[in-house]
Scaffold this motif. Structure first.
Motif, PDB file in Angstrom:
ATOM      1  N   GLY A 157      21.657  68.529  30.696  1.00 20.44           N
ATOM      2  CA  GLY A 157      21.299  68.867  32.064  1.00 20.44           C
ATOM      3  C   GLY A 157      21.733  67.793  33.039  1.00 20.44           C
ATOM      4  O   GLY A 157      22.051  66.663  32.663  1.00 20.44           O
ATOM      5  N   ASN A 161      19.680  70.884  37.255  1.00 18.19           N
ATOM      6  CA  ASN A 161      20.247  72.022  36.512  1.00 18.19           C
ATOM      7  C   ASN A 161      20.133  71.698  35.030  1.00 18.19           C
ATOM      8  O   ASN A 161      20.981  71.019  34.458  1.00 18.19           O
ATOM      9  CB  ASN A 161      21.702  72.247  36.914  1.00 18.19           C
ATOM     10  CG  ASN A 161      22.325  73.446  36.207  1.00 18.19           C
ATOM     11  OD1 ASN A 161      21.719  74.036  35.305  1.00 18.19           O
ATOM     12  ND2 ASN A 161      23.537  73.797  36.603  1.00 18.19           N
ATOM     13  N   ARG A 162      19.092  72.195  34.402  1.00 13.80           N
ATOM     14  CA  ARG A 162      18.793  71.824  33.022  1.00 13.80           C
ATOM     15  C   ARG A 162      19.731  72.477  32.014  1.00 13.80           C
ATOM     16  O   ARG A 162      19.731  72.111  30.844  1.00 13.80           O
ATOM     17  CB  ARG A 162      17.338  72.162  32.699  1.00 13.80           C
ATOM     18  CG  ARG A 162      16.330  71.334  33.508  1.00 13.80           C
ATOM     19  CD  ARG A 162      14.908  71.641  33.129  1.00 13.80           C
ATOM     20  NE  ARG A 162      14.547  73.012  33.483  1.00 13.80           N
ATOM     21  CZ  ARG A 162      13.390  73.572  33.145  1.00 13.80           C
ATOM     22  NH1 ARG A 162      12.487  72.882  32.463  1.00 13.80           N
ATOM     23  NH2 ARG A 162      13.123  74.806  33.498  1.00 13.80           N
ATOM     24  N   ALA A 163      20.553  73.422  32.478  1.00 17.44           N
ATOM     25  CA  ALA A 163      21.507  74.074  31.587  1.00 17.44           C
ATOM     26  C   ALA A 163      22.909  73.484  31.714  1.00 17.44           C
ATOM     27  O   ALA A 163      23.817  73.874  30.976  1.00 17.44           O
ATOM     28  CB  ALA A 163      21.559  75.577  31.877  1.00 17.44           C
ATOM     29  N   ASN A 190      13.869  70.743  26.333  1.00 19.92           N
ATOM     30  CA  ASN A 190      14.700  71.058  27.498  1.00 19.92           C
ATOM     31  C   ASN A 190      16.065  71.616  27.107  1.00 19.92           C
ATOM     32  O   ASN A 190      16.657  72.408  27.844  1.00 19.92           O
ATOM     33  CB  ASN A 190      14.875  69.800  28.357  1.00 19.92           C
ATOM     34  CG  ASN A 190      15.907  69.990  29.451  1.00 19.92           C
ATOM     35  OD1 ASN A 190      15.699  70.774  30.366  1.00 19.92           O
ATOM     36  ND2 ASN A 190      17.026  69.302  29.342  1.00 19.92           N
ATOM     37  N   ASN A 191      16.596  71.225  25.951  1.00 17.10           N
ATOM     38  CA  ASN A 191      17.925  71.692  25.538  1.00 17.10           C
ATOM     39  C   ASN A 191      17.987  73.206  25.360  1.00 17.10           C
ATOM     40  O   ASN A 191      19.080  73.795  25.379  1.00 17.10           O
ATOM     41  CB  ASN A 191      18.351  71.008  24.234  1.00 17.10           C
ATOM     42  CG  ASN A 191      18.733  69.558  24.439  1.00 17.10           C
ATOM     43  OD1 ASN A 191      19.020  69.132  25.560  1.00 17.10           O
ATOM     44  ND2 ASN A 191      18.743  68.794  23.363  1.00 17.10           N
ATOM     45  N   GLN A 192      16.839  73.848  25.207  1.00 13.56           N
ATOM     46  CA  GLN A 192      16.828  75.304  25.100  1.00 13.56           C
ATOM     47  C   GLN A 192      17.418  75.955  26.347  1.00 13.56           C
ATOM     48  O   GLN A 192      17.983  77.054  26.274  1.00 13.56           O
ATOM     49  CB  GLN A 192      15.400  75.808  24.879  1.00 13.56           C
ATOM     50  CG  GLN A 192      14.843  75.463  23.501  1.00 13.56           C
ATOM     51  CD  GLN A 192      13.401  75.913  23.336  1.00 13.56           C
ATOM     52  OE1 GLN A 192      12.704  76.187  24.315  1.00 13.56           O
ATOM     53  NE2 GLN A 192      12.950  75.993  22.101  1.00 13.56           N
ATOM     54  N   ASN A 193      17.329  75.264  27.488  1.00  8.85           N
ATOM     55  CA  ASN A 193      17.883  75.816  28.721  1.00  8.85           C
ATOM     56  C   ASN A 193      19.394  75.967  28.633  1.00  8.85           C
ATOM     57  O   ASN A 193      19.955  76.943  29.139  1.00  8.85           O
ATOM     58  CB  ASN A 193      17.519  74.911  29.909  1.00  8.85           C
ATOM     59  CG  ASN A 193      16.045  74.948  30.221  1.00  8.85           C
ATOM     60  OD1 ASN A 193      15.533  75.915  30.757  1.00  8.85           O
ATOM     61  ND2 ASN A 193      15.347  73.871  29.858  1.00  8.85           N
ATOM     62  N   ASN A 196      19.989  79.002  26.322  1.00  6.47           N
ATOM     63  CA  ASN A 196      19.599  80.252  26.971  1.00  6.47           C
ATOM     64  C   ASN A 196      20.696  80.773  27.897  1.00  6.47           C
ATOM     65  O   ASN A 196      20.847  81.986  28.079  1.00  6.47           O
ATOM     66  CB  ASN A 196      18.307  80.065  27.763  1.00  6.47           C
ATOM     67  CG  ASN A 196      17.092  79.933  26.873  1.00  6.47           C
ATOM     68  OD1 ASN A 196      17.122  80.304  25.701  1.00  6.47           O
ATOM     69  ND2 ASN A 196      16.011  79.385  27.419  1.00  6.47           N
ATOM     70  N   GLU A 197      21.455  79.850  28.493  1.00  9.81           N
ATOM     71  CA  GLU A 197      22.521  80.251  29.406  1.00  9.81           C
ATOM     72  C   GLU A 197      23.901  80.222  28.743  1.00  9.81           C
ATOM     73  O   GLU A 197      24.896  80.574  29.385  1.00  9.81           O
ATOM     74  CB  GLU A 197      22.513  79.354  30.645  1.00  9.81           C
ATOM     75  CG  GLU A 197      21.272  79.548  31.503  1.00  9.81           C
ATOM     76  CD  GLU A 197      21.421  78.995  32.901  1.00  9.81           C
ATOM     77  OE1 GLU A 197      22.583  78.785  33.337  1.00  9.81           O
ATOM     78  OE2 GLU A 197      20.382  78.772  33.555  1.00  9.81           O
TER      79      GLU A 197
END
Length: 320
Positions: A157, A161-163, A190-193, A196-197
């Motif tokens: 991130g 913008n965590r993605a 947080n890395n799941q963001n 997810n994208e």
């Protein structure tokens, strides 16, 4: 010498249980300063008074400015890559510049930070370190793996913008896929963001995701892998903490870090899968040299050695 590190007040323990880079650095300084015979602790700014300590060492810009307002001399250590991300007209940059200007000396864990602050006379390069009692090789001689397991350990991130792929997860997965290798990407939840994208990344069958590994289990994570991958695009630390931890555990590193820093045992590559693949082949073809060199480099950067250098800096400056 009485030393106080300013608690960054981020709500994390010192030492941190899992993620928390600044808190880890403060703890390592505190422990090693005590080993070297000094009286070292950490406190909130509200609990620090003028004259209580020989050295006050601050790690966050707004807290450094609070110390200025209280008339307390301090060493400043900058950890914030956002000074570059947001630019020189930003509040973040100006806040850090004010913290630097009010300091006795300011420690920059990357040469680019010294240059970015226009080689301010109070700024000096001061590398991060590693706890070599906690991170060490699994064996004296590390056998060359037939199918090396790749590891990334990072908090992805950028700027809210965590993605955003600041840490280069896509490049690590690309390198693994190019060679049909297993890769683990570890770090905070947080890395799941990112995933997810970027659902495409989950299609790689040899990708393993690990979240929130406690610090007490990090060594096992390193020992379960063979090569560390770190194609980051923006870091305040060159080298950063995870790179040196991986090296101390005996893992050669493929990474992108600034040209002004030599790290034997690492292959420098831009965020380019094919350049990284050249590094992978070179490491495997020169395995013994890389594993020996990365351990030697990490030992030179032990927190005890870094703390000895820090004490020299303290002693060279006038804090009265």
């Amino acid at each position: 010498m009485k030393i106080c590190h300013v608690d960054p007040a981020c709500g994390l323990n010192i030492p941190p249980k899992d993620w928390g880079a600044i808190e880890k650095i403060i703890w390592e300084f505190e422990v090693n300063q005590t080993i070297l015979g000094h009286d070292s602790t950490h406190k909130m700014t509200a609990d620090i008074k003028f004259g209580d300590y020989d050295i006050v060492h601050c790690h966050v810009a707004n807290l450094a400015i609070t110390l200025q307002e209280k008339g307390i001399p301090y060493v400043y250590q900058l950890h914030d890559h956002h000074v570059l991300h947001y630019g020189k007209d930003s509040h973040v940059y100006k806040l850090n510049l004010k913290a630097i200007e009010g300091s006795i000396i300011s420690l920059m864990p990357a040469n680019w930070l010294v240059e970015y602050f226009d080689n301010h006379p109070k700024c000096i390069y001061f590398s991060h370190g590693v706890n070599t009692d906690e991170f060490f090789p699994k064996k004296t001689t590390i056998p060359k793996p037939q199918q090396p397991k790749l590891l990334m350990l990072a908090n992805n991130g950028l700027g809210g913008n965590r993605a955003f792929d600041r840490k280069g997860f896509q490049y690590g997965i690309g390198l693994a896929a190019l060679n049909n290798l297993e890769i683990t990407i570890a770090g905070p939840t947080n890395n799941q963001n990112f995933f997810n994208e970027n659902l495409w990344a989950l299609n790689y069958p040899k990708l393993n995701l690990v979240f929130d590994t406690p610090n007490s289990e990090l060594l096992d994570l390193y020992h379960d892998h063979d090569i560390f991958i770190h194609p980051t695009m923006l870091e305040a630390g060159h080298p950063n903490l995870t790179m040196i931890e991986a090296m101390a555990a005996g893992l050669p590193v493929i990474a992108d870090w600034e040209m002004g820093v030599d790290l034997h045992g690492c292959w420098r590559a831009p965020r380019d899968v094919f350049k990284m693949n050249e590094g992978l082949k070179h490491i495997l073809n020169n395995w013994s040299d890389y594993t020996k060199n990365c351990i030697v480099t990490a030992n030179k950067l032990s927190w005890l050695n870094r703390t000895k250098e820090l004490i020299k800096i303290y002693n060279e400056r006038n804090f009265n």
